[in-house]
Design a protein around this motif. Structure first.
Motif: not given
Length: 126
Positions: A46-51, A67-74, A76-80, A53-58
């Motif tokens: 579920x977390x990956x499905x949401x992410x 891959x996810x960590x790099x994008x989230x880090x850019x 929001x650090x709390x979200x990371x 969508x956020x990163x327009x990863x089709x």
């Protein structure tokens, strides 16, 4: 986008239902590793499905956790921090190890909810 967030929440609801209905909680511990593992996989998916969508990863290809960590880090650090916690708790402790401590599962589910809500907020602003 909202449909994808709904899909992510559906995975999370399935994880909660698996724990509640099948894992057999007794004295703060689940009784069946199999269902803890299934719930961990469902919640993490579920977390990956949401992410995605956020990163327009089709693409349907499997992505590395980095891959996810790099994008989230850019963004929001709390979200990371929440993602790292969700990965460790949902994917590793629950999904692979089948950790039977109910508090571990509760914490993992809360992290998943928080991340999915974070994505929902980000996508609503966009």
């Amino acid at each position: 986008m909202p449909n994808t967030i709904q899909e992510a929440k559906r995975y999370l609801d399935n994880a909660k239902e698996i724990l509640r209905e099948k894992a057999g909680k007794e004295d703060g511990y689940y009784q069946d590793k199999k269902y803890v593992k299934l719930a961990g996989h469902a919640a993490y998916t579920g977390v990956l499905v949401a992410l995605d969508a956020l990163f327009d990863n089709n693409t349907k290809r499997r992505k590395d956790v980095d891959w996810y960590k790099e994008r989230i880090a850019k963004m929001d650090r709390k979200a990371l921090n929440a993602f790292n916690g969700a990965y460790d708790t949902l994917h590793l402790a629950m999904g692979y190890d089948g950790n039977l401590v109910a508090e571990v599962s509760t914490a993992g589910i809360k992290m998943a909810e928080s991340l999915i809500n974070w994505v929902e907020t980000k996508t609503a602003v966009a």
